[in-house]
Design a protein around this motif. Structure first.
Motif, PDB file in Angstrom:
ATOM      1  N   SER A 201       0.854  -1.183   0.000  1.00 12.39           N
ATOM      2  CA  SER A 201       0.000   0.000   0.000  1.00 12.39           C
ATOM      3  C   SER A 201       0.892   1.235   0.000  1.00 12.39           C
ATOM      4  O   SER A 201       2.084   1.149   0.332  1.00 12.39           O
TER       5      SER A 201
ATOM      6  N   THR B 107       0.808   3.498   2.160  1.00 11.98           N
ATOM      7  CA  THR B 107       1.202   3.706   3.557  1.00 11.98           C
ATOM      8  C   THR B 107       2.384   2.822   3.922  1.00 11.98           C
ATOM      9  O   THR B 107       3.340   3.286   4.554  1.00 11.98           O
TER      10      THR B 107
ATOM     11  N   ALA C  52       5.466   4.219   2.360  1.00 13.09           N
ATOM     12  CA  ALA C  52       5.971   5.366   3.130  1.00 13.09           C
ATOM     13  C   ALA C  52       6.710   4.895   4.382  1.00 13.09           C
ATOM     14  O   ALA C  52       7.756   5.450   4.741  1.00 13.09           O
ATOM     15  N   PHE C  53       6.180   3.881   5.043  1.00 11.71           N
ATOM     16  CA  PHE C  53       6.838   3.333   6.228  1.00 11.71           C
ATOM     17  C   PHE C  53       8.222   2.784   5.879  1.00 11.71           C
ATOM     18  O   PHE C  53       9.201   3.050   6.571  1.00 11.71           O
TER      19      PHE C  53
END
Length: 129
Positions: free
Chosen positions: A66, A68, A71-72
């Motif tokens: 995803s 997200t 980004a992590f």
């Protein structure tokens, strides 16, 4: 190694070092040949941050690809790459006096950065193909 396994290992490292930094900052600093009350405060603060990063890694380790999760992974790669030269330069300048206190950290930063970048690149290929 599966990404979830890597993130579990990364989380374990972050949680262990974070707990050590929070609860035994003087001992952690002593491994580097440093002794300072002010530095103990900052080490405790970093310990809290590491605990949060480790907990987040545990929470997302089984997530599907995803934006997200991307980004992590990017953020954690940036952390490892950014941290890598700091202690080396501090040793060179004489701020950190014990080489044995920076070699393990440097190796861990390189390994973790490599892992985060690997899984980030693997995710990118999977999402564009």
């Amino acid at each position: 190694m599966k990404r979830s396994t890597f993130l579990t290992l990364a989380a374990t490292v972050a949680l262990a070092v974070g707990a050590f930094a929070l609860f035994a900052p003087a001992m952690l600093l002593a491994t580097k040949g440093v002794s300072s009350s002010a530095a103990e405060v900052w080490v405790r603060e970093v310990g809290v941050i590491l605990l949060a990063v480790g907990a987040t890694a545990l929470m997302v380790r089984n997530h599907e690809d995803s934006p997200t999760l991307r980004a992590f992974l990017m953020g954690n790669a940036a952390i490892q790459i950014g941290l890598f030269p700091i202690e080396i330069l501090a040793y060179r300048e004489g701020t950190i006096t014990a080489l044995s206190g920076i070699v393990p950290n440097s190796i861990i930063h390189l390994c973790l950065a490599t892992g985060f970048i690997y899984y980030l690149a693997k995710m990118s290929r999977q999402n564009t193909g």
